[in-house]
Each structure stands twice: as structure tokens, then as C-alpha cells.
Design a protein around this motif. Structure first.
Motif, short mmCIF file in Angstrom:
data_model
loop_
_atom_site.label_atom_id
_atom_site.label_comp_id
_atom_site.label_asym_id
_atom_site.label_seq_id
_atom_site.Cartn_x
_atom_site.Cartn_y
_atom_site.Cartn_z
N CYS A 49 -4.77 14.71 63.00
CA CYS A 49 -3.55 14.58 63.35
C CYS A 49 -3.04 15.77 64.54
O CYS A 49 -3.38 16.95 64.11
CB CYS A 49 -2.46 14.70 62.41
SG CYS A 49 -0.53 14.79 62.71
N THR A 50 -2.55 15.63 65.54
CA THR A 50 -1.83 16.53 66.60
C THR A 50 -0.53 15.82 67.04
O THR A 50 -0.15 14.83 66.79
CB THR A 50 -2.66 16.44 67.70
OG1 THR A 50 -2.90 15.26 68.43
CG2 THR A 50 -4.12 17.14 67.50
N PHE A 51 0.49 16.88 67.29
CA PHE A 51 1.64 16.39 67.57
C PHE A 51 2.28 17.20 68.73
O PHE A 51 1.78 18.50 68.92
CB PHE A 51 2.59 16.46 66.53
CG PHE A 51 2.81 17.92 65.92
CD1 PHE A 51 1.97 18.34 65.22
CD2 PHE A 51 4.12 18.47 66.16
CE1 PHE A 51 2.04 19.67 64.80
CE2 PHE A 51 4.41 19.61 65.61
CZ PHE A 51 3.17 20.24 65.10
N MET A 95 -2.41 20.96 54.00
CA MET A 95 -2.20 21.00 55.30
C MET A 95 -3.08 21.71 55.94
O MET A 95 -3.17 23.12 55.91
CB MET A 95 -0.71 21.51 56.08
CG MET A 95 -0.48 21.28 57.36
SD MET A 95 -0.39 19.77 58.33
CE MET A 95 1.37 19.45 57.63
N LEU A 96 -4.24 21.18 56.37
CA LEU A 96 -5.24 21.99 56.91
C LEU A 96 -5.18 22.34 58.63
O LEU A 96 -5.69 23.39 58.93
CB LEU A 96 -6.54 21.20 57.34
CG LEU A 96 -7.43 20.70 56.01
CD1 LEU A 96 -8.69 20.17 56.32
CD2 LEU A 96 -7.69 22.02 55.04
N GLY A 97 -4.17 21.51 59.23
CA GLY A 97 -4.11 21.90 60.50
C GLY A 97 -2.97 23.03 60.49
O GLY A 97 -2.08 23.25 59.73
N ASN A 98 -3.23 23.74 61.69
CA ASN A 98 -2.20 24.67 62.21
C ASN A 98 -0.93 24.37 62.89
O ASN A 98 -1.05 23.98 63.82
CB ASN A 98 -2.88 26.11 62.81
CG ASN A 98 -1.93 27.29 63.10
OD1 ASN A 98 -0.47 27.05 63.02
ND2 ASN A 98 -2.75 28.28 63.17
N ASN A 102 0.39 22.98 67.17
CA ASN A 102 0.17 21.49 67.25
C ASN A 102 -0.89 20.87 66.45
O ASN A 102 -0.90 19.45 66.61
CB ASN A 102 0.42 21.01 68.59
CG ASN A 102 1.38 21.84 69.46
OD1 ASN A 102 1.57 22.79 69.51
ND2 ASN A 102 2.20 21.08 69.87
N ASN A 103 -1.19 21.08 65.25
CA ASN A 103 -2.18 20.37 64.62
C ASN A 103 -1.64 19.98 63.12
O ASN A 103 -1.26 21.04 62.45
CB ASN A 103 -3.55 21.35 64.53
CG ASN A 103 -4.46 20.74 63.92
OD1 ASN A 103 -4.52 19.61 62.89
ND2 ASN A 103 -5.90 21.17 64.37
N CYS A 104 -1.65 18.89 62.91
CA CYS A 104 -0.72 18.55 61.49
C CYS A 104 -2.02 17.84 60.78
O CYS A 104 -1.77 17.08 59.93
CB CYS A 104 0.17 17.36 61.96
SG CYS A 104 0.02 16.18 63.18
N THR A 105 -3.25 17.96 60.87
CA THR A 105 -4.47 17.53 59.95
C THR A 105 -4.02 17.61 58.48
O THR A 105 -3.83 18.71 58.15
CB THR A 105 -5.39 18.05 60.61
OG1 THR A 105 -5.91 17.91 62.03
CG2 THR A 105 -6.83 17.79 59.69
N LEU A 106 -4.16 16.63 57.82
CA LEU A 106 -4.06 16.78 56.40
C LEU A 106 -5.24 16.42 55.69
O LEU A 106 -5.93 15.41 56.12
CB LEU A 106 -2.98 15.36 56.13
CG LEU A 106 -2.62 15.44 54.70
CD1 LEU A 106 -1.61 16.46 54.29
CD2 LEU A 106 -1.91 13.72 54.25
C1 LIG Z 1 -7.05 20.59 63.69
O1 LIG Z 1 -7.25 21.36 62.63
C2 LIG Z 1 -8.48 21.07 61.88
C3 LIG Z 1 -8.78 21.86 60.61
O2 LIG Z 1 -8.78 23.03 60.65
C4 LIG Z 1 -9.73 21.26 62.84
O3 LIG Z 1 -10.94 20.86 62.43
C5 LIG Z 1 -9.45 20.25 64.16
O4 LIG Z 1 -10.60 20.57 64.96
C6 LIG Z 1 -8.18 20.73 64.70
N1 LIG Z 1 -7.77 19.84 65.76
C7 LIG Z 1 -7.57 20.29 66.95
C8 LIG Z 1 -7.39 19.20 68.17
O5 LIG Z 1 -7.62 21.52 67.40
#
Ligand SMILES: *[C@@H]1O[C@H](CO)[C@@H](O)[C@H](O)[C@H]1NC(C)=O
Length: 306
Positions: A49-51, A95-98, A102-106
Motif C-alpha cells: 500500500c502507498t498513499f 503497519m510494516l510501511g513507514n 507514504n508507505n501504508c503496507t500492512l
Molecule cells: C513499503 O514498505 C514495505 C515494508 O517495509 C517494503 O517492503 C516496500 O518495498 C515499501 N514500498 C515502497 C513502494 O517503498
């Protein structure tokens, strides 16, 4: 003199007032979330997820990311305040993304077969001092993820390199696709040691990963017609395996060719030498006979003259 400042700069370092004057900043409320993804029950799944949001950059501490069920904002799958998370998701979402990037990876772990979603992301701006949400919030309900459940793990795929030749390094690749990049499958082989194995992670398409295990070994004579099995143990403990039969080309086969050829050449050489010796012997005999004949003819001619 009027300092020359580009309009863009104004908008980037904006006060709310300038924001109104610059309504068309590039970024809008927008999210990009995987729409549909498969997950193995008991394993984990990572929803990429990105936003983006309008206005100036905000650090992670000024953003609050929430995941909730589509059209049911009170059914929360993820919240930094875990007390508001649905009971059967408590402790299973992360929430794995930072958010500051802009990273909302779950990440969802210990996937249960009712975890189908749809999972929607929501962003809230928070005030610096009070940590309370401002009026700026947005639920990206047009971009939600649905999970399809897999009860059985996929079978690993085994790929052999060319032909196995006795005494020469030989590679077998075992690969499997999954949606859990944070806890990748672990491979075990029916032969070889840890040192013979290389492991590789590759992204395939959004959310789908491939883990490969490459085993390189030197086949011996006894490996012909034996089986090699590769097993993949997925996060959560489910396991699947695939076997292949090994056909080892013996380097001994080359001796089987060399020996008859050597024997043939040897025989030819010996026979040749024998022939030459015989011919030499007969040459001498013939010369001898001819000279004897000569003397006889001389004697005869002398006699006839007499
Ligand atoms: C978003 O975060 C995840 C987990 O840390 C990472 O694997 C992924 O590459 C990131 N995505 C982007 C577009 O940076």
C-alpha cells in the motif's frame, strides 16, 4: 526589490492560508492498494500500500494510519491504539510501511479463513502536541484489498539444469510463490548440506513473491535413478513437497568407447608391423630365388652352347 520566489516554493512550505491560494498542488488523496491477493491459512500476508495526500510533507509522528473494513469504519483491523482493534485481529496486524515515506503496507499474521476483508486504509493527520486527529482525514474506500484464502499450500516447482554428469557440479532449483515476504518459506532438501544451498527472494507482481532455493552438488555414480525431494515449509507450519528423479550420465561411458577404439588401433598397428615383416622376409626370399634362377639360367645357356 521584490524577492523572487516561485509559486511552487510557497505551496511546499505552506501555511494553511497559502494552501488555499495554491489548491492545485500535485498530490491528491490517493492510495494504491493491492485489490485482490491470495493468502495461505495460518501463514502471513503482506498487503502492499502507498498513499499520497495534498499539502506539505508530514513526518510519521504527524500521521496516523488505520485499516478498517470497507463501509464499516468502526470495524478496525489495525490501529496504533490496539484497544480499538477488532478482537479477532488483536495482535495479528502490523503497519510494516513507514507512513512518513507514504508507505501504508500492512502485515497480517496467523491468517484465519475469515480474514477476507475488504481492508481499506485510512489516514489521519494528528496535532503535534496533543496527538489528537485534526480535521484532515481520508478513507481510501475505493482502493481496498480482498483476500482469497488458500487452505492448501502451493507445490514447489523443481527445475533441473541440463543433464547431470557424474563428477560435475549440478544445480536443481526449487521455487514457490507466496504472499508473505516478512516470513518467507523455508526449504529443505532430501540431500546436500546447508553450504550447497542458495536462497533468493524475487518480487513477481504487487504482493506476490517467489522464493527460490538452488542446490548445487556433484552427483556420483550411485545417484543415478535416485530421487531428490524439495519441501517448502510455509510460515505457520504448512508444508508441501515435490520430487524429481535424477539421471546421471556416467563419465565411465567414455572409457567404454575409448577401450574398443584403442584395442582396434592397437590390433591394426600390430597387424601392420607383422605384414611389413612378412613382406620384407618374402622380398629377401624372392630376391634369393631370382638370383638362384639367374645362375641356373647361366648354367643352362652355357650347357646349350656347348
Ligand atoms: C513499503 O514498505 C514495505 C515494508 O517495509 C517494503 O517492503 C516496500 O518495498 C515499501 N514500498 C515502497 C513502494 O517503498
Amino acid at each position: 526589490q521584490i524577492p523572487s520566489v516561485r509559486l511552487d516554493d510557497h505551496c511546499k512550505f505552506s501555511t494553511p492560508f497559502v494552501l488555499i491560494l495554491c489548491p492545485t498542488t500535485e498530490e491528491q488523496w490517493k492510495a494504491s492498494v493491492v485489490k485482490s491477493i491470495e493468502a495461505l491459512v495460518d501463514s502471513c500476508v503482506v498487503l502492499p500500500c502507498t498513499f499520497t495526500y495534498p499539502g506539505s510533507f508530514l513526518s510519521t509522528s504527524r500521521l496516523r494510519g488505520i485499516w478498517h473494513r470497507k463501509d464499516k469504519w468502526n470495524e478496525i483491523f489495525y490501529h496504533e491504539d490496539t484497544t480499538s482493534v477488532l478482537d479477532n485481529f488483536k495482535g495479528r496486524t502490523k503497519m510494516l510501511g513507514n507512513l512518513g515515506q507514504n508507505n501504508c503496507t500492512l502485515e497480517i499474521v496467523q491468517v484465519k479463513n475469515h480474514d477476507i476483508g475488504p481492508f481499506c486504509f485510512r489516514i489521519e493527520f494528528v496535532k503535534k502536541d496533543t496527538n489528537q486527529p485534526t480535521t484532515e482525514k481520508f478513507s481510501f474506500v475505493e482502493e481496498c484489498a480482498e483476500i482469497k484464502m488458500l487452505e492448501e499450500p502451493p507445490q514447489p516447482e523443481l527445475i533441473q539444469s541440463n543433464t547431470a554428469v557424474q563428477g560435475k557440479p549440478y544445480a536443481v532449483t526449487c521455487s514457490v510463490r507466496h504472499t508473505c515476504p516478512s516470513h518467507v518459506p523455508v526449504f529443505t532438501w532430501s540431500r546436500g548440506s546447508e553450504d550447497d544451498i542458495i536462497q533468493i527472494q524475487k518480487p513477481i507482481v504487487s504482493g506476490i513473491w517467489e522464493t527460490q532455493s538452488i542446490m548445487v552438488f556433484i552427483p556420483g555414480e550411485n545417484d543415478d535413478h535416485t530421487e531428490i525431494t524439495c519441501s517448502a515449509t510455509f510460515n505457520g507450519g504448512r508444508r508441501s513437497s515435490t520430487s524429481i528423479k535424477l539421471n546421471v550420465k556416467r563419465t565411465g561411458n567414455i572409457y567404454h568407447l575409448i577401450i574398443p577404439v584403442a584395442v582396434a588401433i592397437g590390433t591394426a598397428v600390430i597387424f601392420g608391423v607383422f605384414c611389413i615383416a612378412v613382406m620384407k622376409k618374402y622380398k629377401n626370399r624372392i630376391a634369393e630365388l631370382q638370383s638362384r634362377e639367374g645362375s641356373m639360367f647361366n648354367r643352362l645357356s652355357r650347357m646349350s652352347r656347348r
